[in-house]
Design an enzyme around this catalytic site. Structure first.
Site, mmCIF file in Angstrom:
data_model
loop_
_atom_site.group_PDB
_atom_site.id
_atom_site.type_symbol
_atom_site.label_atom_id
_atom_site.label_comp_id
_atom_site.label_asym_id
_atom_site.label_seq_id
_atom_site.Cartn_x
_atom_site.Cartn_y
_atom_site.Cartn_z
ATOM 1 N N HIS A 100 -2.592 -1.300 9.981
ATOM 2 C CA HIS A 100 -2.084 -2.636 10.236
ATOM 3 C C HIS A 100 -0.831 -2.499 11.217
ATOM 4 C CE1 HIS A 100 -3.631 -5.118 6.916
ATOM 5 N NE2 HIS A 100 -4.358 -3.944 6.732
ATOM 6 N N GLU A 159 0.825 -1.218 -0.123
ATOM 7 C CA GLU A 159 0.004 -0.043 0.034
ATOM 8 C C GLU A 159 0.950 1.284 -0.149
ATOM 9 O OE1 GLU A 159 -3.454 0.285 2.177
ATOM 10 O OE2 GLU A 159 -4.318 -1.674 1.660
#
Lengths: 444, 444
Positions: free
Chosen positions: A272, A49
């Site tokens: 995360h 990402e």
């Protein structure tokens, strides 16, 4: 191996949540990530990402002295988001974009635009050829009614295929990334069983992090309770996996996973958690037969497990094919309706030309609505055609995966029946599971 | 190898021109192809443009006794058209869809809808692990102004990458297909130089076919003079390539290429000619050092050739990026125009609400044209958005290939300077060119 001494190898993996205009505190967090990485000096950093090229270039600049070698995998419309930073020279790269990855019309989710994929970089570490993979699967938005499950299963299937087929010459295989699947989920089991990769969380000697190795946790302020659903504490969906070969044994000495904000920091690095694994590469004598040959029972057990897994995967893929066919059918019906309405309109437009002049003067259709309806029909037809084309491609991709799985299952069953001898010549560096999977699939 | 005797291996490759409703005499020709194949009993049959599943199933049924093993690679919207029939059991398959492949709006050409790709099947032939590839590149419609050249160069790049990375465990590599590039074209040179594959036409001991090994010839009634352009006699764009390893040497004993209609047949098998190669697998003693180590001059020459090739390829890809950026810019401009017109219309629609009642009654815009214009603007905006998304993806894919080429070029230059030692451990079964390419690329 250059020396006969054991060599430590530090691996870092993080889903950076770096979507421009959407991810909160993106720039601030990228600075934090850059600082952390330049301080901690990992051998290999696997990021997901990193959607913005600006962020990649920032990290590249920040890490230029500690990690002089880097690669950013470009894919899709906005990029795959996959990036690698390394202390070791990157010798070669290869890239595989998954054949299915959500829907372009789910714009708010955006997965399709990222072109999810697996990237491989090759490097020599202390004389050993390491194949390092970074990947990211489609997100799971609703576990109870997960319409993306067939796509994720196909992604897992393609990942294991890519790893198996491209890691033949490797002494050392490392995989890091956000699989968006729990450890007991089909996708994760499929990848591990077929590639023989070992999970750093279950294999580590020392662990520091949340209980059960969670990587998307409730106490991270960027994570909403809705995202976690019934898993109140959090879920484990990010992994560092590894495998050695007959010339090197790999051990996981320690694994640490962040737990929300780092000490002294107001915000966490990402939504995360970051994984940091310390591996130990222990050279072995390549001439020494290390492993005891597996017993017939062990072998049969493993084959049965693989057959079950492939059967389970095929069931999911078939569900996906069914859904895609239904969607395509819907698109066809909508398109047909649009076309019929358009033709009807055309016929109505012809009415004044066919009637006598006096009757034509009393044209019963208000022109504005008439044109609007025509335009609407045209748009309907256009969108339905696009959807039909898209879902046709989706069906082809899902069926292709199913074909491959059928071939694999037939081959496993054949081996089970003892018809095909287990190949040994090509098993260099492969796990036993890999041997079965890689060399015994059967014809269509 | 099971025996120490040489083993013959017969390979067949044909672009079948099997597009439903478009290709002439398709069904008749499929029957002819099936008959020929069941009669001639090749070991491996590599077909392209078997677009219709019905045709594949027909061939599968026809060849069930001679070629019991088969695989059809599904891809794109109508399928990749790639199919393999084999006398030997297919053990495993893998598939790579090229990242660029023409434009969806070129519907009359249709390449995009086929999802051009390379498929690999693995089989054991007399104890040797054979990796067999079948592929098809984007067509060349106009050689003078070939807008698809960058796409084809990227396809060639991805093909060589796929072959290099997936053929490490192979004793024998065979590639067949329609590359849509002449032997001296960049794409063909790139594939051959990087993979070390040998061309059956230039290597054969005995040749039967048109002069220069042409495979798209003027005397084939399905081929128009326009298609051939300045090459009046025809062109050579279909290939059977091969490579052995240190345990088997491969020789091409004979190659025969059809020359239009077969004797006794009114029509040819396809618009392309069929290639039929008889290879001979000669086992070698794996312990014996066969090849003399290359001299420094030879090595330097090969490196220089690879550097030149990659530089040439990068130039083409950069042209592709430039064109795609121009197209995307055009789409953005068109979209902006559509949006501006739509907003203008909206403003005009608001006029009656803003003016006093008497003025509003004399609404100056005819409602029909007004609505039509609105609809037109909306369609323009929609199409421009789709084009923008498509070309953004194209740019990403081309840039990704360019990144990989830059890394490869830098690595080759590094090796040339003698900074990186030539790897030897991982060269099993690889050509010298492959050693350079596969293991020395450098960081981004």
């Amino acid at each position: 191996m250059a020396t006969n001494e054991s060599v430590p190898l530090r691996i870092f993996s993080l889903n950076c949540w770096g979507l421009r205009y959407v991810s909160k505190n993106r720039e601030e967090r990228m600075v934090m990530i850059g600082d952390k990485l330049s301080r901690e000096n990992h051998d290999i950093v696997l990021l997901q990402e990193v959607w913005s090229e600006k962020d990649f270039l920032y990290l590249k600049k920040t890490l230029s002295s500690t990690h002089p070698h880097s690669y950013n995998f470009k894919s899709g419309v906005i990029g795959s988001g996959l990036a690698v930073f390394s202390r070791h020279r990157i010798l070669d790269v290869f890239f595989y974009r998954f054949s299915v990855n959500g829907y372009p019309y789910m714009i708010h989710q955006g997965d399709w635009f990222g072109g999810k994929a697996v990237g491989m970089v090759q490097m020599k570490i202390n004389g050993l050829m390491a194949h390092v993979y970074v990947t990211h699967f489609h997100a799971e938005y609703c576990r109870e009614r997960d319409i993306y499950l067939p796509h994720r299963v196909v992604q897992a299937w393609e990942l294991q295929q890519f790893i198996r087929h491209t890691s033949r010459g490797a002494d050392l295989v490392i995989v890091g990334g956000d699989l968006n699947t729990h450890p007991q989920d089909l996708g994760c089991r499929l990848v591990r069983a077929y590639t023989g990769l070992r999970d750093s969380y279950t294999e580590t000697d020392a662990f520091d992090g949340c209980e059960n190795g969670l990587t998307l946790i409730a106490k991270n302020p960027y994570v909403s309770a809705k995202e976690l659903g019934p898993f109140e504490e959090g879920i484990r969906i990010d992994y560092i996996l590894f495998r050695g070969s007959k010339c090197v044994e790999v051990k996981c000495e320690s694994l640490s996973i962040t737990q929300g904000s780092c000490p002294g920091q107001a915000i966490p690095l990402s939504d995360h958690e970051a994984l940091s694994a310390q591996l130990l590469l222990v050279p072995t004598d390549p001439n020494r037969q290390k492993r005891e040959p597996e017993s017939s029972e062990e072998n049969t057990g493993k084959l049965a497990e693989l057959v079950d897994l492939v059967t389970e995967a095929r069931t999911e893929v078939k569900v996906g094919v069914h859904c895609a066919e239904r969607q395509r059918h819907r698109a066809a019906r909508t398109g047909a309706m649009g076309l019929a309405l358009l033709l009807l309109e055309l016929a109505m437009a012809l009415v004044p030309w066919l009637l006598p002049a006096s009757a034509a003067a009393t044209q019963p259709f208000p022109r504005g609505s008439f044109c609007l309806l025509g335009a609407l029909c045209f748009c309907l037809l256009l969108l339905a055609t696009l959807l039909w084309v898209f879902h046709s491609g989706e069906i082809k991709a899902l069926r292709s995966a199913d074909d491959q799985m059928r071939l694999a299952a037939a081959s496993l069953l054949d081996e089970h029946r003892g018809r095909t001898p287990t190949p040994t010549r090509h098993a260099h560096g492969d796990s036993p599971a890999n041997q079965h999977a890689g060399s015994t699939s059967k014809e269509d």
